[in-house]
Enzyme design. Sequence first.
Site, mmCIF file in Angstrom:
data_model
loop_
_atom_site.group_PDB
_atom_site.id
_atom_site.type_symbol
_atom_site.label_atom_id
_atom_site.label_comp_id
_atom_site.label_asym_id
_atom_site.label_seq_id
_atom_site.Cartn_x
_atom_site.Cartn_y
_atom_site.Cartn_z
ATOM 1 N N LYS A 93 25.422 -44.612 5.295
ATOM 2 C CA LYS A 93 23.977 -44.917 4.958
ATOM 3 C C LYS A 93 23.571 -46.132 5.001
ATOM 4 C CE LYS A 93 24.371 -45.253 -0.192
ATOM 5 N NZ LYS A 93 24.096 -45.130 -1.175
ATOM 6 N N ASP A 94 24.228 -47.014 5.243
ATOM 7 C CA ASP A 94 23.951 -48.651 5.124
ATOM 8 C C ASP A 94 23.596 -49.096 6.694
ATOM 9 O OD1 ASP A 94 24.445 -49.087 2.371
ATOM 10 O OD2 ASP A 94 26.549 -49.842 2.646
ATOM 11 N N ARG A 139 14.068 -43.486 -3.024
ATOM 12 C CA ARG A 139 14.167 -42.296 -2.769
ATOM 13 C C ARG A 139 14.709 -41.538 -4.248
ATOM 14 N NH1 ARG A 139 18.963 -39.777 -2.980
ATOM 15 N NH2 ARG A 139 19.911 -41.910 -2.848
ATOM 16 N N ARG A 140 15.582 -42.333 -4.903
ATOM 17 C CA ARG A 140 15.881 -41.646 -6.102
ATOM 18 C C ARG A 140 14.952 -41.596 -7.038
ATOM 19 N NH1 ARG A 140 21.375 -45.059 -5.849
ATOM 20 N NH2 ARG A 140 22.664 -43.617 -4.617
ATOM 21 N N ARG A 165 20.217 -53.857 -9.661
ATOM 22 C CA ARG A 165 20.811 -54.482 -8.394
ATOM 23 C C ARG A 165 22.110 -54.845 -8.841
ATOM 24 N NH1 ARG A 165 17.368 -53.892 -4.334
ATOM 25 N NH2 ARG A 165 15.316 -53.724 -4.827
ATOM 26 N N ARG A 191 26.706 -53.276 -11.531
ATOM 27 C CA ARG A 191 25.633 -52.510 -12.188
ATOM 28 C C ARG A 191 26.191 -51.780 -13.269
ATOM 29 N NH1 ARG A 191 23.064 -49.332 -7.048
ATOM 30 N NH2 ARG A 191 24.594 -50.306 -5.819
ATOM 31 N N CYS A 244 15.074 -48.135 4.262
ATOM 32 C CA CYS A 244 15.323 -48.029 2.822
ATOM 33 C C CYS A 244 13.862 -48.438 2.150
ATOM 34 C CB CYS A 244 16.471 -49.392 2.661
ATOM 35 S SG CYS A 244 17.826 -48.987 3.154
#
Length: 359
Positions: free
Chosen positions: A96-97, A147-148, A165, A171, A259
Amino acid sequence: MEGPYKYVRDGKGKVSRVIRIGTRKSQLARIQTDSVAEKLKELYPDVYLEIVGMTTTGDKILDTALSKIGEKSLFTKELETALERNEVDLVVHSLKDLPTTLPPGFTIGAVLKRENPHDAVVLHPKNMGKSLDTLPDKSVIGTSSLRRAAQLKKRFPHLEFKDIRGNLNTRLKKLDEKDDFSAIILAAAGLRRMGWDSRVSQILGPEDCMYAVGQGALAIEVRARDEDILEMVSVLHDPNTVLRCIAERAFLRRLEGGCSVPVAVHTEVKDSQLYLTGAVYSLDGSDSLKETMQTSIDSDNKVEEQVDERVQRVGVTANNMPGPAQDASEKLGLDLANLLLSKGAKEILTVARQLNDAR
């Protein structure tokens, strides 16, 4: 021996090429890289593997700067530079990165079997036993993902969402040691790889929050010209994951997403059919478009023409898999994106991007 490669000689005088694997130095990145190295060692016991941990000036950049350029993209560029300079031979990434268009000369040589791609809720210890539905009004949920946030704002209007972050360890520490957040949202795959399944309070299904393109899958990036390395890592391809991720990446590329805009997907392979659901959202989730399409990926009865050139599909090279199935997956992603674009997706994403850039 000449050339950019590194070799070692064992006690019996046998010479082996050293395969150098590049990784970020975070705990999760190292766990992911070690898992790939173990698989390669099992398959090629005679190969000498060396893991090279990369650091970057990104460690010293302030959070505000990182939020604009993206910490992960900074590390991705750093690793690709090492690949370009022949300092490493392959790099392990979370798929996904990786952008849907890779720099010239690079390719994704393997996409490994996907871990659970869904998002997970990690509650503050004081909220154990609750869920997003049962958290009190105005509870603050931490996520750095547009997105979330876009999906969850719409689904759980009684909650508030704020940026959080740092890597997984950072986190979780921010969640546990302060009272700023009632819960945070993280990728289930990362928590599982870290051995932190016990922290997962709730897995968000597609009806609550669809996932990011490529989420849960590991990718191995190599130099496209290194045919021996490409051949070596290609055995790690997981066919269903490859087809799902090709469709997802084609969908995102056609939308010109990334992103900085809320784009979400859900894919499934069932009875030789690939199903792709894709959606775009406004930043607050109030405006959205969502559609599902499917295609046949049954290539058993198709005679393939042998071709010499290596074909990349949205950055993925999978020569050991049927071309027609890959083509069908890529077309599915494009077709679904075009359907959403015809219904106004570009306008939604343009506004979302402008609002995000202005933040």
